[in-house]
Design an enzyme around this catalytic site. Structure first.
Site, short mmCIF file in Angstrom:
data_model
loop_
_atom_site.label_atom_id
_atom_site.label_comp_id
_atom_site.label_asym_id
_atom_site.label_seq_id
_atom_site.Cartn_x
_atom_site.Cartn_y
_atom_site.Cartn_z
CG ASP A 103 -2.04 -0.94 1.22
OD1 ASP A 103 -2.33 -1.49 0.15
OD2 ASP A 103 -2.68 -1.12 2.28
NE ARG A 156 -4.69 -1.60 -4.31
CZ ARG A 156 -4.31 -1.94 -3.07
NH1 ARG A 156 -3.87 -1.02 -2.23
NH2 ARG A 156 -4.35 -3.20 -2.68
#
Ligand SMILES: Cc1cc2nc3c(=O)[nH]c(=O)nc-3n(C[C@H](O)[C@H](O)[C@H](O)COP(=O)(O)OP(=O)(O)OC[C@H]3O[C@@H](n4cnc5c(N)ncnc54)[C@H](O)[C@@H]3O)c2cc1C
Length: 279
Positions: A103, A156
């Site tokens: 992340d 992402r």
């Protein structure tokens, strides 16, 4: 009230939710909640949960990978500690044929996060086992994405969830959105499989039409959304034949994650309060 956005407190809760989502035709990424640990022991304990998850995902044949925050792996204690823990997770994922998504956190950590992911991905045995997140609110993101694509690293793309100063990030939503579309087009036309993480119907429509116009197969990328957010949209994308991955957070450390979701959409406070008093 947090159960709208958080799968539960235990690994077993997360696995059950993941299996139910698989059953509805959705892929999953599991996030053991927690960030900014202050000791090596805490970082190692957080990593142990992910190791356990990788074993359970494999044993129960769940279609899920893991999402990891480097501050939870000790990044603020020492980048070397976080890198070695992330390497251990990526090696475990590789052995199980799985994948680790790192992340992205606030902009003070962008460079160190990119450096760690690029170094790990450059190890021949970890190629295609580790990916990263890029935020369209940052000015630097286009050049980061171009570099990542050259390396063949899976990205992402999201808009970004942290409060950032105007020196590093677009302050207005229209610019963040315009950049999101520009970056998603760069990702879509690259040869690498990427994820477009958003609940914004305009972003999704733009990606779909770009893919259609350029003959990009829907199997070449995936849409990603958060557990509990726009379930209607999640289901309709599956019905249309797109790959959809749901980000499923779980664990006792749910408070900062939950507050970010409320801050994104203040209407959620009212929505949750109404349901809370009804039940
Ligand atoms: C799978 C996934 C992974 C992510 N990983 C990261 C990460 O690593 N780093 C990071 O900084 N950010 C991450 N984010 C968060 C992201 O950056 C945004 O903060 C969040 O997705 C909201 O942006 P949006 O694209 O949905 O668009 P927005 O413009 O914020 O919202 C568009 C519409 O989506 C719906 N919506 C959005 N958020 C909510 C909500 N909380 N509740 C209900 N409805 C909502 C509303 O209908 C809203 O009008 C991730 C998001 C997803 C989906």
């Amino acid at each position: 009230m947090s159960s709208r956005f958080v799968a539960g407190m235990e690994i077993g809760d997360a696995l059950r939710v993941a299996e139910a989502l698989n059953h509805q035709g959705m892929l999953v990424t599991l996030d053991s909640l927690g960030e900014s640990v202050s000791s090596e022991v805490e970082a190692q304990r957080a990593a142990d949960i992910y190791h356990e998850l990788l074993d359970w995902i494999d044993a129960r044949k769940i279609r899920a990978n893991i999402s990891v925050k480097l501050t939870q792996m000790g990044l603020e204690i020492s980048p070397e500690l976080a890198e070695s823990i992330a390497q251990g997770l990526a090696e475990h994922a590789q052995a199980k044929g799985n994948f680790v998504r790192i992340d992205m956190e606030d902009s003070s950590l962008t460079q160190v996060t990119l450096d760690i992911v690029r170094r790990l991905h450059a190890r021949p045995e970890l190629r295609d086992t580790i990916g990263i997140v890029i935020q369209s609110y940052l000015y630097r993101s286009q050049s980061d994405i171009e570099l990542l694509i050259t390396d063949g690293i899976r990205v992402r793309l999201c808009k970004g969830a942290y409060k950032e100063p105007a020196e590093v990030a677009f302050p207005g939503k229209p610019d963040v959105d315009k950049n999101y579309i520009r970056l998603s087009e760069i990702l879509l036309k690259s040869p690498v499989y990427h994820g477009l993480a958003t609940h914004d119907e305009a972003m999704i429509a733009a990606a779909k039409s770009y893919a259609r116009e350029h003959g990009i197969d829907p199997g070449h990328f995936e849409f990603q959304m958060l557990y509990g957010v726009r379930r209607d949209l999640q289901r309709s994308l599956v019905r249309e034949g797109y790959n959809v991955r749901i980000y499923v957070p779980f664990g006792t450390d749910w408070y900062p994650y939950f507050m970010r979701r409320l801050a994104e959409r203040p209407a959620n406070v009212l929505f949750l309060a109404r349901n809370f008093f009804r039940s």
